[in-house]
Design a protein around this motif. Structure first.
Motif, PDB file in Angstrom:
ATOM      1  N   ARG A 122       0.606  -0.908  -0.266  1.00 21.25           N
ATOM      2  CA  ARG A 122      -0.082  -0.106  -0.330  1.00 21.25           C
ATOM      3  C   ARG A 122       0.709   1.280  -0.585  1.00 21.25           C
ATOM      4  N   ARG A 123       1.674   1.357   1.367  1.00 23.36           N
ATOM      5  CA  ARG A 123       2.365   2.912   1.102  1.00 23.36           C
ATOM      6  C   ARG A 123       4.115   2.589   0.940  1.00 23.36           C
ATOM      7  N   PRO A 124       4.923   2.517   0.129  1.00 22.65           N
ATOM      8  CA  PRO A 124       5.817   2.287  -0.115  1.00 22.65           C
ATOM      9  C   PRO A 124       7.242   3.125   0.800  1.00 22.65           C
ATOM     10  N   ASN A 125       6.496   4.562   0.458  1.00 24.97           N
ATOM     11  CA  ASN A 125       6.788   5.691   0.796  1.00 24.97           C
ATOM     12  C   ASN A 125       5.825   6.909   1.193  1.00 24.97           C
ATOM     13  N   GLY A 126       6.164   8.247   1.811  1.00 25.54           N
ATOM     14  CA  GLY A 126       6.002   9.019   1.472  1.00 25.54           C
ATOM     15  C   GLY A 126       5.182   9.784   0.906  1.00 25.54           C
TER      16      GLY A 126
ATOM     17  N   PHE B 146       1.375   1.526  -6.985  1.00 27.97           N
ATOM     18  CA  PHE B 146       2.060   1.377  -8.049  1.00 27.97           C
ATOM     19  C   PHE B 146       2.926   2.369  -9.147  1.00 27.97           C
ATOM     20  N   GLU B 147       2.943   3.316  -7.829  1.00 33.29           N
ATOM     21  CA  GLU B 147       3.723   3.897  -8.543  1.00 33.29           C
ATOM     22  C   GLU B 147       5.139   3.970  -8.456  1.00 33.29           C
ATOM     23  N   PHE B 148       4.957   3.348  -7.377  1.00 37.07           N
ATOM     24  CA  PHE B 148       6.583   3.255  -6.825  1.00 37.07           C
ATOM     25  C   PHE B 148       6.899   1.798  -7.930  1.00 37.07           C
TER      26      PHE B 148
ATOM     27  N   LEU C  63      10.329   2.429   1.475  1.00 34.68           N
ATOM     28  CA  LEU C  63      11.340   2.212   0.466  1.00 34.68           C
ATOM     29  C   LEU C  63      11.515   2.991  -0.491  1.00 34.68           C
ATOM     30  N   VAL C  64      13.084   4.060  -0.985  1.00 36.19           N
ATOM     31  CA  VAL C  64      12.618   4.831  -1.426  1.00 36.19           C
ATOM     32  C   VAL C  64      13.919   5.125  -2.806  1.00 36.19           C
TER      33      VAL C  64
END
Length: 417
Positions: free
Chosen positions: A105-109, A114-116, A144-145
């Motif tokens: 759901r939320r790899p980073n802020g 989907f975008e990551f 994850l950046v």
């Protein structure tokens, strides 16, 4: 070695020759500042010049519509499919693990999952490698950046461990240990450390397609496209010529298409049609689409190319795309997650899995037959629970469904015997 010394003629000294090849490769050695290949080399960001006369960098390659379609199709497929961390014992979702939220759901802020994943997959296809900085709070992975592939250099230390040299702000270099970098790479590799770039491997085909496109554009810009011919047996009088020219000017534009034309003094009209050279040019452009798509594993119909496989065969092509184009990437992601994001103890208990069921399903009729047999229709031994098809179809679970055909719905225990 100074910039000018790089182009100065000299005898190939054994001590200097490897450094020159390491900087530019054999295709990047130039006769001097007047060498015409030098400008293309610089424009291509150091990419080797192809036989078609172009330096194909990732940025240049992505301007080709076939490359763009192949990359976006694979990247978007990886981005849109659910990626879950699940328990190996019962295949249930491990949604109580901190990594579940990061992957699903939320790899980073600032990015969605989907975008990551789409960005990482795009870089892995185009550059051969995709990197992300692992941000931890204690032992928990919280972000994850993504890191630009061009800013990262992978180095293997004498003890075989990897370290990642990250260039920040164009100058400062930070050395990151392997435990702090999530590294996704293309499966084929020259050294087993970094993946091969599909764009670089297909550079000749891409360059030829771009040059063919430029040739077609120059034809429209500089060439003369004739709609038809007017023939006259003898010399046309000036009065007839002026009337004919005025008549043709009045009939220009789409609103006057297909109107009849009055010819002068016994003239005849002829349609030039298409030449064999025009047909060959169109055929060459279609071949280039297929040649570029081949390394990516994308079938022709998914590229918008006319093909007899449309219709009932499109489901089979979709399954072909998943099995041979996406499945290797599923495995690359899943094993990279296990290597970089799970400890040894966690890897024994958990695994990351893509759910590609939505892409592999056939038509609604095929799915209905599959579900019916799985639930015991037609005398088959049931092997599905009613809640499972409902989950696959994104429907809520219900408490009033039997667990198998013929089994009565369980009530509250107060029914009369």
């Amino acid at each position: 070695m100074s910039f000018m010394n790089f182009f100065r003629r000299r005898e190939p000294e054994a001590a200097n020759l490897p450094s020159v090849q390491a900087m530019a490769g054999e295709a990047g050695m130039f006769a001097g500042m007047t060498d015409p290949n030098l400008l293309e080399f610089i424009r291509g960001g150091g990419s080797a010049l192809t036989e078609a006369g172009l330096s194909i960098s990732p940025k240049v390659a992505m301007r080709n519509t076939t490359v763009l379609r192949c990359v976006s199709l694979i990247a978007f497929s990886i981005g849109m499919l659910p990626l879950h961390l699940q328990r190996k014992a019962d295949k249930g979702k491990a949604d109580d693990h901190p990594l579940f939220r990061v992957l699903h759901r939320r790899p980073n802020g600032w990015q969605t999952a989907f975008e990551f994943r789409s960005l990482m997959q795009q870089r892995a296809l185009v550059d051969g490698n995709a990197y992300a900085l692992i941000v931890r709070s204690g032992r928990r992975i919280i972000q994850l950046v993504p890191l630009a592939s061009k800013d990262v250099k992978v180095v293997q230390r004498p003890d075989w461990a990897l370290e990642y040299h990250l260039k920040r702000n164009g100058a400062e270099t930070v050395i990151l240990p392997q435990s702090e970098v999530f590294h996704l790479r293309y499966g084929m590799s020259d050294d087993g450390i970094t993946g091969l770039s599909l764009v670089k491997q297909a550079a000749e085909a891409i360059a030829l397609a771009i040059q063919t496109e430029k040739a077609a554009a120059r034809l429209f810009r500089n060439g003369m496209i004739v709609g038809g011919y007017l023939k006259h047996k003898e010399r046309l009088s000036k009065e007839a010529y002026d009337r004919l020219k005025e008549s043709m000017a009045e009939n220009e534009g789409a609103e006057n298409a297909h109107r009849w034309k009055i010819l002068e003094e016994g003239m005849e009209a002829e349609d030039p049609g298409h030449s064999g050279r025009d047909s060959q040019a169109i055929e060459n452009r279609k071949f280039q689409i297929e040649d570029i798509a081949r390394p990516f594993g994308v079938p022709r119909p998914l590229l918008g190319v006319d093909d007899t496989s449309w219709g009932s065969g499109i489901d089979v092509l979709g399954q072909f795309f998943v099995r041979y184009a996406l499945n290797p990437w599923f495995e690359a992601w899943q094993q990279a997650i296990e290597r970089s994001l799970l400890t040894e103890a966690e890897a024994d208990l958990f695994e990351a899995k893509f759910n590609a069921g939505a892409l592999l399903r056939g038509s609604m009729k095929d799915q209905a037959e599959f579900f019916a047999k799985g639930l015991g229709s037609g005398g088959h031994q049931p092997w599905l629970h009613p809640d499972e098809p409902r989950d696959w179809m994104d429907l809520p679970r219900r408490d009033d469904l039997p667990t198998a055909p013929g089994q009565q719905t369980q009530g509250d225990g107060n029914e009369p015997s």
